[in-house]
Design a protein around this motif. Structure first.
Motif, PDB file in Angstrom:
ATOM      1  N   LEU A 169      11.945  77.062  27.253  1.00 27.56           N
ATOM      2  CA  LEU A 169      13.203  76.551  27.797  1.00 27.56           C
ATOM      3  C   LEU A 169      13.038  76.339  29.301  1.00 27.56           C
ATOM      4  N   LYS A 170      12.376  77.269  29.948  1.00 25.49           N
ATOM      5  CA  LYS A 170      12.168  77.144  31.392  1.00 25.49           C
ATOM      6  C   LYS A 170      10.816  76.528  31.730  1.00 25.49           C
ATOM      7  N   TYR A 171       9.777  76.908  30.989  1.00 30.76           N
ATOM      8  CA  TYR A 171       8.415  76.563  31.430  1.00 30.76           C
ATOM      9  C   TYR A 171       7.775  75.398  30.682  1.00 30.76           C
ATOM     10  N   ALA A 251      25.791  76.895  24.626  1.00 28.41           N
ATOM     11  CA  ALA A 251      26.136  75.616  25.263  1.00 28.41           C
ATOM     12  C   ALA A 251      26.842  75.858  26.595  1.00 28.41           C
ATOM     13  N   ILE A 254      24.413  76.857  29.525  1.00 28.39           N
ATOM     14  CA  ILE A 254      23.667  75.716  30.079  1.00 28.39           C
ATOM     15  C   ILE A 254      24.603  74.819  30.883  1.00 28.39           C
ATOM     16  N   ALA A 255      25.803  74.602  30.347  1.00 27.10           N
ATOM     17  CA  ALA A 255      26.755  73.740  31.064  1.00 27.10           C
ATOM     18  C   ALA A 255      27.147  74.352  32.404  1.00 27.10           C
ATOM     19  N   GLY A 257      25.172  75.599  34.471  1.00 22.55           N
ATOM     20  CA  GLY A 257      24.095  75.445  35.442  1.00 22.55           C
ATOM     21  C   GLY A 257      23.080  76.568  35.415  1.00 22.55           C
ATOM     22  N   ILE A 258      23.113  77.364  34.359  1.00 28.40           N
ATOM     23  CA  ILE A 258      22.148  78.463  34.249  1.00 28.40           C
ATOM     24  C   ILE A 258      21.153  78.115  33.143  1.00 28.40           C
ATOM     25  N   VAL A 259      19.873  78.111  33.479  1.00 31.26           N
ATOM     26  CA  VAL A 259      18.857  77.947  32.443  1.00 31.26           C
ATOM     27  C   VAL A 259      18.054  79.243  32.384  1.00 31.26           C
ATOM     28  N   GLU A 295      15.144  86.206  34.834  1.00 33.43           N
ATOM     29  CA  GLU A 295      13.985  86.562  35.650  1.00 33.43           C
ATOM     30  C   GLU A 295      14.370  86.631  37.118  1.00 33.43           C
ATOM     31  N   ASP A 387      16.950  75.428  23.105  1.00 33.64           N
ATOM     32  CA  ASP A 387      16.461  74.067  22.906  1.00 33.64           C
ATOM     33  C   ASP A 387      16.701  73.566  21.484  1.00 33.64           C
TER      34      ASP A 387
ATOM     35  N   PRO B  60      26.056  66.825  28.874  1.00 33.17           N
ATOM     36  CA  PRO B  60      25.738  67.799  29.924  1.00 33.17           C
ATOM     37  C   PRO B  60      25.330  69.172  29.379  1.00 33.17           C
ATOM     38  N   SER B  61      25.970  69.607  28.280  1.00 31.69           N
ATOM     39  CA  SER B  61      25.655  70.951  27.783  1.00 31.69           C
ATOM     40  C   SER B  61      24.286  70.995  27.103  1.00 31.69           C
ATOM     41  N   GLN B  85      24.084  68.157  37.717  1.00 32.83           N
ATOM     42  CA  GLN B  85      22.727  68.086  37.148  1.00 32.83           C
ATOM     43  C   GLN B  85      21.873  67.065  37.891  1.00 32.83           C
ATOM     44  N   MET B 149      14.595  68.615  23.124  1.00 29.86           N
ATOM     45  CA  MET B 149      13.531  68.980  24.060  1.00 29.86           C
ATOM     46  C   MET B 149      12.238  69.342  23.357  1.00 29.86           C
ATOM     47  N   ARG B 179      18.004  68.960  34.549  1.00 28.18           N
ATOM     48  CA  ARG B 179      18.101  70.357  34.996  1.00 28.18           C
ATOM     49  C   ARG B 179      19.392  70.513  35.784  1.00 28.18           C
ATOM     50  N   PRO B 180      19.930  71.721  35.798  1.00 30.47           N
ATOM     51  CA  PRO B 180      21.065  71.951  36.701  1.00 30.47           C
ATOM     52  C   PRO B 180      20.609  71.756  38.148  1.00 30.47           C
ATOM     53  N   PHE B 236      20.394  79.533  43.611  1.00 27.94           N
ATOM     54  CA  PHE B 236      21.706  80.015  44.032  1.00 27.94           C
ATOM     55  C   PHE B 236      21.573  80.525  45.475  1.00 27.94           C
TER      56      PHE B 236
END
Lengths: 490, 393
Positions: A169-171, A251, A254-255, A257-259, A295, A387, B60-61, B85, B149, B179-180, B236
């Motif tokens: 998801l991040k990498y 959902a 993620i919306a 702004g946090i992944v 993390e 994902d 967006p989500s 985003q 993805m 990405r955000p 942040f």
């Protein structure tokens, strides 16, 4: 009764087995060539164990040059080749056929170069995924893709299937973490694609060969990206009374702004199975559980978790359980990563791998339950929620052919459901033989023909891993190069 | 030569089919802001995707957006910024480099595949392109990838569509993962380091756990003195504060680091991303090498010729500007990147120079043979941008 067809072995190749083995023996020392039936048995299947075929012979080369020599020989003789990493494919990607030899990369398992300043490692493709991370962890680095089979699976196999894992998801997945590869084509040509620089020159062939399921060539070396690990990582368990709440929570995170580095979902059957195996402290009184990992430094993780917990509360979270020590954190991941093995202790299972848009998760879970009910089977769901990569584990009795047929039919229904929901047949396991005949559900004839034409640019005679990925009929588009036999006859 | 402006895939497909029948070649482009990238080509017709425009999906989500190839990049950036985003790879804008007008399109962005500073951390255009539909050289609409993805279904024709400079197909619709947008950013700056020392600092910074999102070294030269070494953190606000402090401490052996605030930081990286700091009238090269070999690579070039240059991507991306009438430049630059295990693209030069010297890194004979087979499998009559990347392709 098994459902998946294999091509009829070429009698001409079977009749020439002794000659072919002699030809191979001239290229390699005896310890690199396996011909006895007993020893070949070890290579007759992969992790899709309900299907097996004994290969003509198994070759374990020690170098790129030996791979090239063997491929060149097989090309000249019209012998099919099935490449093999560690044989952990859940899709049958490494299952041989009787008229093919297996080329395994297990003897090419050296780490050749570690370069921390350039954040790169050069490895032979038979190294295991985890051994790279183990090697660089003392310096604080890691190799990011982390499939559950990472203890055993090889970089060659990861490249073949574009493997993912819980933390992509991040990498990102394998294709985002490989800088270069040495590729040997079916005719023995050795190509260097990319290298230690951050991007490769010319056409993006790396993007084409990664995930090509061993059909374009055999990768013998790779430059992999190393990343510096975060200061700390903390998985947290979130229990919900319904899958709907858990799905909506994913959902919303993620919306916002946090992944998070990972967001894993388990339903009640999966929680029970994994808890009984790993004793990870999973809550047993919930219908759905998320493992969310954050993390950073302590204060950063605390801040992120605060945001996530606020969102989870808005979605009626019932239990929040933070890991309070490194050991607890390790246990949480042990439970998740052993989900397949733990399920295997209670029943035989097949593992599906469809991906759906995350907005469709709840709908697809509900429909999956209905489909499974229709077939009178049981399912445990454990998957990468961030994902949308679903892993329904469909349980059945392998000693009962009728049960296996039902499980496979249910699996196919679920995969069609994933495609219809806007997703795809496979997110990280690959098509192999398992999903080959469903490809027409996702792709048009023009799409598939185009893929096969590109494939034929690398291997015009369809000698490399030929029974995989594409439906067995209508294999070669009309304008592709003429196959060897017809050419010889012409 | 005629110009064609299809309004949708169906029209474009019909047009390509007619070219397939007649064997007449096509120059493919969006709004033409980067049409001078690549070898000069002459074709029977031009096909422009400007009218194939519009965002067709934005969730967006799910961090995913899909748009027609002619959609302006600025339109996408505006729509996704409203939801906090971003396109993670910092899309490169080449209007300054080429002195062109108009809005860069998402199709042109994908076809050229050039990414900005954040590529060092987040990956490039190709890493975020997850779905594509394109018209092949037979006029068929082909789809690959999708909107999710993780997708390993079938042979992936998505990545190879990126950076192929329109030689393999006419891009019709692209899907990207997003990405955000980070809450804020800051940049650490130190003056006066040598190239080698500056890159050493950048490599050390990339090896810390603080998730550096850009790292560049601007050497002293005709337009700047002293040299500046730059490291960007995005996150942040509280994390940015913490990480900047930690980094300045970890890199204190290099001296005292100043901190650029979010606004100054953003302005500076925008200039670095779009190469506006180098002279605009000269030839421009883009070199890609392993970061630790960058300073030696530049030194080798400087031994033969006078250049302006700077480093991005921790040193791994070098922008080199030199006189357009230096015919030997190509030889010296290619020799230097080969020695450094890298490659180079001649981004800007007069047509005559780009016609007579390789623009993209020369490939081995075996690789060219494979490239030709791949091209033929997608565009059997060689209709699309013939010779744009390599002669005969």
């Amino acid at each position: 009764m098994t459902q998946i067809a294999f091509p009829t072995p070429d009698p001409d190749i079977l009749a020439r087995r002794d000659d072919i083995i002699s030809g191979l023996a001239a290229l390699l020392p005896p310890e690199c060539l396996i011909t006895s039936e007993d020893e070949r048995r070890a290579y007759e299947t992969d992790a899709l164990t309900s299907y097996r075929r004994l290969p003509l012979a198994v070759v374990l080369p020690r170098s790129t040059q030996e791979v090239s020599a063997v491929l060149c020989y097989c090309h000249s003789q019209g012998v099919k080749v099935v490449p093999r990493g560690a044989g952990t494919s859940l899709a049958g990607g490494a299952i041989p056929q009787e008229d093919a030899i297996v080329i395994g990369v297990s003897k090419m398992n050296r780490i050749l170069e570690i370069d921390y300043a350039n954040r790169m490692a050069r490895v032979e493709s038979g190294v295991t995924n985890l051994s790279i991370t183990d090697h660089v962890m003392p310096e604080g680095f890691f190799y990011a893709p982390d499939p559950s089979s990472q203890l055993a699976c090889t970089i060659a196999g990861n490249i073949g299937m574009n493997s993912g894992g819980a933390h992509c998801l991040k990498y990102g997945v394998t294709v985002n973490n490989i800088l270069g590869a040495t590729l040997v084509l079916m005719d023995g040509t050795i190509l260097q694609i990319g290298g230690p620089a951050l991007d490769a020159s010319g056409l993006d062939l790396l993007g084409l060969i990664i995930g090509s399921e061993g059909q374009l060539g055999i990768v013998t070396e790779a430059c992999v990206r190393l990343l510096r690990a975060a200061e700390g990582a903390r998985p947290v368990l979130f229990g919900f009374d319904s899958s709907e709440d858990a799905g909506a929570c994913v959902a919303a995170i993620i919306a916002a702004g946090i992944v998070p580095v990972a967001m894993e979902f388990m339903d009640r059957p999966a929680i029970e199975i994994c808890e009984a195996f790993a004793h990870a402290g999973y809550p047993l009184d919930v219908e759905a559980m998320l493992i969310i990992e954050v993390e950073g430094a302590q204060e950063e993780m605390a801040m992120q978790l605060e945001r996530i917990i606020t969102i989870a509360k808005a979605h009626h979270v019932k239990v929040v359980k933070e890991s309070s020590s490194a050991m607890e954190a390790a246990l949480i991941w042990k439970g998740r990563k052993s989900a397949f093995g733990a399920t295997g202790r209670v029943a035989d299972y097949i593992c599906m791998d469809g991906t759906v848009p995350t907005s469709q998760l709840v709908h697809v879970l509900a429909r999956t339950a209905e489909i499974i009910d229709t077939y009178g089977l049981k399912v445990a769901n454990v998957f990468h929620a961030g994902d949308g990569n679903m892993h329904p584990l469909i349980m059945y009795n392998a000693n009962d052919p009728a049960s296996q047929a039902l499980a496979e039919a249910a699996g196919n229904d679920i995969l069609r459901l994933c495609v219809d929901a806007g997703g795809c047949l496979t997110g990280e396991h690959g098509v192999g033989i398992e999903k080959r005949d469903l490809m027409r559900h996702q792709f048009s004839k023009a799409d598939l023909d185009q893929q096969m034409r590109v494939r034929a640019a690398f291997d015009p005679e369809w000698l490399l891993n030929p029974a995989k990925v594409f439906p067995l009929d209508e294999r070669v588009p009309v304008d592709a190069p003429v196959p060897r036999k017809e050419r010889a006859a012409a | 030569m005629s110009a064609f402006l299809p309004k949708d895939e169906a029209e474009a497909s019909d047009y390509v089919k007619s070219c397939y029948a007649s064997g007449q070649s096509l120059t493919l482009m969006g709004n033409g802001t980067r049409q001078h990238l690549g070898r000069p080509i002459v074709t029977a017709h031009t096909l422009t995707t400007s009218a194939m425009s519009g965002i067709t999906l934005y969730e967006p989500s799910e961090l995913v957006i899909r748009a027609k190839a002619g959609t302006p990049v600025s339109e996408i950036e505006k729509v996704i910024a409203a939801k906090g985003q971003m396109l993670p790879f910092e899309a490169m804008d080449l209007r300054h480099v080429y002195g062109t007008q108009g809005e860069p399109t998402v199709g042109g962005l994908t076809a050229t595949g050039l990414s900005g500073p954040r590529r060092i951390q987040q990956g490039g255009v190709r890493d975020h392109l997850i779905g594509v539909s394109f018209i092949n050289g037979r006029g068929e609409l082909i789809k690959s990838g999708g909107r999710v993805m993780k997708n390993v279904t079938g042979l992936d024709l998505v990545k190879i569509s990126c950076g192929a400079h329109g030689t393999l197909g006419l891009l019709a619709e692209l899907t990207f993962k997003l990405r955000p947008k980070p809450e804020t950013e800051a940049t650490l700056l130190i003056n006066g380091l040598s190239d080698a020392r500056g890159i050493e600092a950048l490599c050390l910074a990339m090896g810390t756990p603080y998730e550096v999102s850009a790292s560049a070294h601007l050497p002293s030269g005709s337009t700047r003195d002293p040299a500046q070494t730059l490291i960007r953190i995005e996150n942040f606000a509280s994390s940015v504060t913490y990480r900047v402090e930690q980094l300045a401490h970890a890199l204190k052996a290099f001296g005292v680091w100043e901190i650029l605030n979010a606004q100054d930081s953003a302005q500076l990286w925008h200039k670095i991303a779009n190469v506006t700091l180098l002279p605009s009238s000269s030839a421009l090269w883009r070199l890609s090498v392993p970061p630790t070999k960058a300073a030696a690579c530049v030194a080798q070039i400087k031994a033969h010729m006078s250049i302006d240059y700077h480093y991005d991507w921790s040193g791994g991306l070098i922008w080199v500007s030199c006189a357009t009438d230096n015919a030997a430049a190509s030889m010296h630059i290619r020799a230097a990147v080969t020695a450094a295990q890298g490659h180079a693209i001649l981004i800007r030069a007069p047509d005559q120079l780009r016609a007579t010297h390789p623009v993209f890194e020369p490939q081995s004979e075996a690789m060219m043979k494979l490239n030709a087979s791949i091209k033929a499998s997608l565009d059997p009559k060689g209709l699309f941008n013939p010779g744009r990347m390599y002669a005969g392709l």
